[in-house]
Design a protein around this motif. Structure first.
Motif, PDB file in Angstrom:
ATOM      1  N   ILE A   1      -6.066   3.893   6.098  1.00 14.55           N
ATOM      2  CA  ILE A   1      -5.844   4.989   7.035  1.00 14.55           C
ATOM      3  C   ILE A   1      -4.624   4.642   7.873  1.00 14.55           C
ATOM      4  O   ILE A   1      -4.487   3.501   8.325  1.00 14.55           O
ATOM      5  CB  ILE A   1      -7.049   5.161   7.988  1.00 14.55           C
ATOM      6  N   ALA A   2      -3.749   5.612   8.059  1.00 16.30           N
ATOM      7  CA  ALA A   2      -2.651   5.421   9.001  1.00 16.30           C
ATOM      8  C   ALA A   2      -2.915   6.315  10.193  1.00 16.30           C
ATOM      9  O   ALA A   2      -2.984   7.532  10.050  1.00 16.30           O
ATOM     10  CB  ALA A   2      -1.324   5.774   8.347  1.00 16.30           C
TER      11      ALA A   2
ATOM     12  N   ILE B   1      -3.958   7.151   0.639  1.00 13.16           N
ATOM     13  CA  ILE B   1      -3.735   6.839   2.048  1.00 13.16           C
ATOM     14  C   ILE B   1      -3.861   8.119   2.860  1.00 13.16           C
ATOM     15  O   ILE B   1      -3.474   9.192   2.423  1.00 13.16           O
ATOM     16  CB  ILE B   1      -2.363   6.181   2.244  1.00 13.16           C
ATOM     17  N   THR B   2      -4.467   8.002   4.015  1.00 17.10           N
ATOM     18  CA  THR B   2      -4.686   9.172   4.852  1.00 17.10           C
ATOM     19  C   THR B   2      -3.923   9.015   6.164  1.00 17.10           C
ATOM     20  O   THR B   2      -4.002   7.968   6.796  1.00 17.10           O
ATOM     21  CB  THR B   2      -6.183   9.337   5.150  1.00 17.10           C
TER      22      THR B   2
ATOM     23  N   TYR C   1      -2.589  11.876   2.119  1.00 12.01           N
ATOM     24  CA  TYR C   1      -3.494  12.924   2.548  1.00 12.01           C
ATOM     25  C   TYR C   1      -3.388  13.048   4.064  1.00 12.01           C
ATOM     26  O   TYR C   1      -3.439  12.044   4.775  1.00 12.01           O
ATOM     27  CB  TYR C   1      -4.906  12.490   2.140  1.00 12.01           C
ATOM     28  N   VAL C   2      -3.215  14.271   4.543  1.00 11.50           N
ATOM     29  CA  VAL C   2      -3.130  14.471   5.989  1.00 11.50           C
ATOM     30  C   VAL C   2      -4.381  15.199   6.448  1.00 11.50           C
ATOM     31  O   VAL C   2      -4.793  16.182   5.832  1.00 11.50           O
ATOM     32  CB  VAL C   2      -1.879  15.303   6.355  1.00 11.50           C
TER      33      VAL C   2
ATOM     34  N   LEU D   1       3.408   2.209   0.825  1.00  7.44           N
ATOM     35  CA  LEU D   1       2.199   2.553   0.096  1.00  7.44           C
ATOM     36  C   LEU D   1       2.264   1.992  -1.305  1.00  7.44           C
ATOM     37  O   LEU D   1       3.269   2.146  -1.997  1.00  7.44           O
ATOM     38  CB  LEU D   1       2.036   4.077   0.018  1.00  7.44           C
ATOM     39  N   LYS D   2       1.159   1.374  -1.684  1.00  7.26           N
ATOM     40  CA  LYS D   2       1.108   0.785  -3.015  1.00  7.26           C
ATOM     41  C   LYS D   2       0.881   1.869  -4.056  1.00  7.26           C
ATOM     42  O   LYS D   2       0.370   2.948  -3.747  1.00  7.26           O
ATOM     43  CB  LYS D   2      -0.025  -0.244  -3.077  1.00  7.26           C
TER      44      LYS D   2
END
Lengths: 395, 320
Positions: A204-205, A32-33, A189-190, A26-27
């Motif tokens: 998004i992951a 990021i989710t 973020y989850v 992650l930058k």
């Protein structure tokens, strides 16, 4: 502010693998989710980053520090929990200042920072309230104030909006966006809520069964899903899927055929088994076929149930005919399709209609592995196909 | 048919009236109570309450009556002839009764502190962690708590007094007999299982999220235990603490036998009461007064604790 890097992180509980070989990079300042269905390992991944759970193997970097074995308090992180987790025996001031007081900050600085954080989440003047005297949204704001007051490098948010009512959730979503814009801190973020994932994140992951399926921008996940799982998970309502066989110049599913040029798709030959996928908005009534990039030949179907949503109508479609040469069961042969049309469309239940598929938006997946073979099945979309194949390699 | 029914109805009313007349007063009384259960409940309440109050309060009153009596008086009247509170002062003058009380309070406080500390750690482990052998350990704790403490007296006495090797392995570095340690150590051990069970139950109910939040905010696991889990389990901690305190304060066997007879030998309060009994005379009035004084700390504690034992502290804290 810091980058976060996970290398081969694996977490097993007895005989269950919750997270399998997770690699994330992650930058700095990225939002990021992690999304995925229940039990996909997204919360476990977050807990390993937080230090609440120790990974079975692998390495975690925050900034340039290796933190794999550091306790949570030394990682420079803050976390917002799904159940809010305010300390019920402390008032708002004590809750927000908890971390600062533990670190022995001078009283004046604590006061100053708490005031500032409270102002940021619009809670000034409520510092003496107890958590049980506040509404759900106010409590969540206290939790956010508690996390920003220490100015952490990374924010971790574990479904922070899941317990709020629908209206409040949308408000808080906007506030989170504002928060990210103003603080410019890395946020992980989850959620299992797609709308949150799509609207909030830079990337998004998508996780499933403990494995990373795809990590890309929301639109890329939507338009060029790596595999069948991502295609089905991202987008609401979900993409239509149909098992099919590649025939002479057409795709034969149980209930309908779609004509296409086999030569346009690399690696697919006549007789191959593939799974085709098409989103509801990429199916058009024949009279509207000019809206499609590359309409297929008309397909005869029968409408089943209509779901008027206000801004659009969801139409359930039943195929008219069932082929006998596919060797599939009856149920599979007559799989329904979902189509979305404009609300002013003249359509009724149990009506025979003809529809076209936008072949430019059709996806093909390997029938066995579920990997994406092609996004769009026409010659002009070869570039899309290429990049789709590329992103399919990201793992 | 209709005639039959008529006859039958008649017969019934007749029977009823017949019953009414033939019933004894007791039967009528019972009938009345069955029809009006609240009457029965009211009578039962008064009766049971009366019995309970009499059995609990009368001994205390009797002690008071004895304390009011003349020294050596053996025929104690139900209502004291005179109210003379001098016995309550004399007990402090004749023997160092304050020191006896201090000794007992010291035992009770130390044991409570030790038990709460150790049982908190144990309760945290049993209530919040998953580890191999958890159930066998808890079970063995339960089994140990069933042992009558008296069975362990002889071996402990030898270990404390004669410094025989414990388990044939090590001897205690100092002689514990006649020191507070000889009382505090065994009683702490005996009070431990109950406290562990109480705290395990309470600690296991604190949501994981709160502990996680505390750890993220900057505490260690210990910090989270004492800053968040213990304060939120206040009712449980209070219960365990009060039970331990009272158990230790009223404990007779170990505190009597492991210490000397004199206040300076760390003798407990029971020695203070017995001190008014010499070879030739027994001052029952002073013993009664001393017993009453000895009850005071526990009585105060119970009154205060009632306020403390409150729950609902965690309500509204979490949305689950």
């Amino acid at each position: 502010m810091a980058r976060v890097k996970l290398t081969d992180v694996t977490k097993t509980y007895d005989d269950v693998t919750a997270v399998n070989n997770m690699n994330l990079d992650l930058k700095d300042g990225e939002f990021i989710t992690l999304v995925g269905p229940s039990g996909c390992g997204k919360s476990t991944t977050l807990e390993t980053i937080a230090g609440l759970t120790k990974p079975t193997s692998g390495e975690i970097l925050i900034g340039d520090r290796e933190v794999t074995n550091l306790p949570p308090k030394d990682r420079g992180i803050a976390m917002v929990f799904q159940n809010i987790a305010l300390f019920p025996h402390m008032d708002v001031y004590d809750n927000i200042s908890f971390g600062l007081r533990l670190r022995d900050y001078p009283k004046e600085e604590v006061d100053e920072r708490v005031e500032e954080a409270a102002r940021f989440v619009e809670l000034d003047g409520m510092l003496n309230r107890m958590p049980d005297e506040m509404s759900g949204g106010q409590r969540q704001r206290v939790a956010i104030a508690r996390s920003i007051v220490r100015e952490p490098d990374v924010f971790l948010m574990d479904e922070p909006l899941a317990n709020l009512d629908a209206k409040l959730r949308v408000n808080m979503r906007t506030e989170l966006q504002r928060l990210h814009k103003q603080l410019d801190t890395t946020i992980i973020y989850v959620t299992h809520n797609q709308a949150e994932a799509m609207t909030l994140s830079d990337r998004i992951a998508v996780l499933n069964t403990g494995e990373l399926q795809q990590i890309a921008s929301p639109l890329e996940c939507y338009n060029q899903p790596n595999n069948r799982f991502v295609a089905g998970f991202i987008g609401s309502p979900s993409m239509n899927f149909a098992m099919s066989t590649v025939g002479e110049g057409r795709l034969e599913t149980g209930g309908f055929d779609v004509d296409f040029d086999i030569a346009a798709v690399d690696g697919v030959g006549t007789g191959d088994r593939v799974e085709m996928g098409i989103r509801p908005e990429d199916i058009y009534l024949t009279e509207n076929s000019e809206d499609a990039l590359d309409p297929s030949d008309p397909i005869g179907v029968e409408t089943d149930v209509l779901e008027p949503m206000g801004d659009q109508i969801f139409v359930y479609l039943k195929p008219l005919t069932a082929h006998d040469d596919t060797g599939m069961g009856e149920a599979e042969q007559r799989e329904g399709l979902l189509m979305s049309v404009d609300p002013d469309t003249d359509i009724a239940e149990d009506q025979s209609v003809e529809v076209v598929f936008d072949r430019g938006q059709m996806h093909l997946f390997d029938a066995d592995t579920g990997d994406a073979l092609s996004h769009g099945v026409v010659k002009g979309t070869a570039a899309t196909t290429e990049s789709g194949e590329d992103s399919a390699q990201v793992d | 048919m209709s005639i039959d029914a008529q006859t039958h109805e008649d017969a019934e009313t007749f029977d009823d009236r017949d019953d009414e007349e033939s019933k004894s007063p007791i039967k009528q009384w019972a009938d009345d109570w069955i029809r009006n259960p609240e009457k029965a409940y009211a009578v039962m309440l008064v009766f049971m309450g009366g019995v309970l109050l009499t059995t609990t309060l009368f001994p205390l009153y009797w002690l008071f009556a004895v304390a009011m009596a003349e020294p050596g008086q053996s025929n104690i009247p139900l209502i004291p002839n005179q109210i003379d509170l001098s016995a309550f002062i004399v007990i402090f003058q004749q023997v160092p009764f304050a020191r006896f009380m201090f000794n007992s309070l010291f035992y009770a406080t130390s044991v409570t502190v030790i038990v709460l500390l150790v049982a908190s750690l144990a309760g945290y482990a049993f209530g919040r962690l998953d580890f191999r052998g958890k159930m066998p350990l808890l079970f063995s704790l339960l089994v140990l708590s069933f042992f009558p403490p008296a069975t362990l007296f002889i071996p402990l006495f030898r270990a404390f007094n004669q410094q025989v090797p414990m388990l044939g392995v090590f001897t205690l570095p100092v002689e514990l007999y006649r020191t507070p340690g000889a009382v505090i150590a065994p009683i702490s051990a005996f009070a431990m299982p109950l406290a562990i069970f109480i705290l395990t139950t309470f600690y296991s109910q604190i949501p994981d999220g709160l502990e996680d939040a505390a750890r993220i905010e900057g505490t260690t696991r210990f910090g989270a235990l004492f800053r968040v889990i213990v304060p939120l389990s206040a009712p449980g901690v209070a219960t365990a603490g009060i039970l331990t305190f009272i158990t230790t304060y009223v404990e007779f066997f170990f505190s009597f036998l492991m210490t000397g007879d004199r206040a300076s030998d760390w003798a407990p309060i029971v020695n203070g009461v017995l001190a008014f009994q010499t070879r030739y005379t027994t001052r029952y009035d002073l013993q009664a007064a001393a017993s009453l004084v000895a009850i005071i700390p526990v009585a105060i504690l119970v009154v205060v604790a009632q306020e403390k034992i409150i729950s609902g502290l965690t309500q509204g804290a979490l949305k689950e």
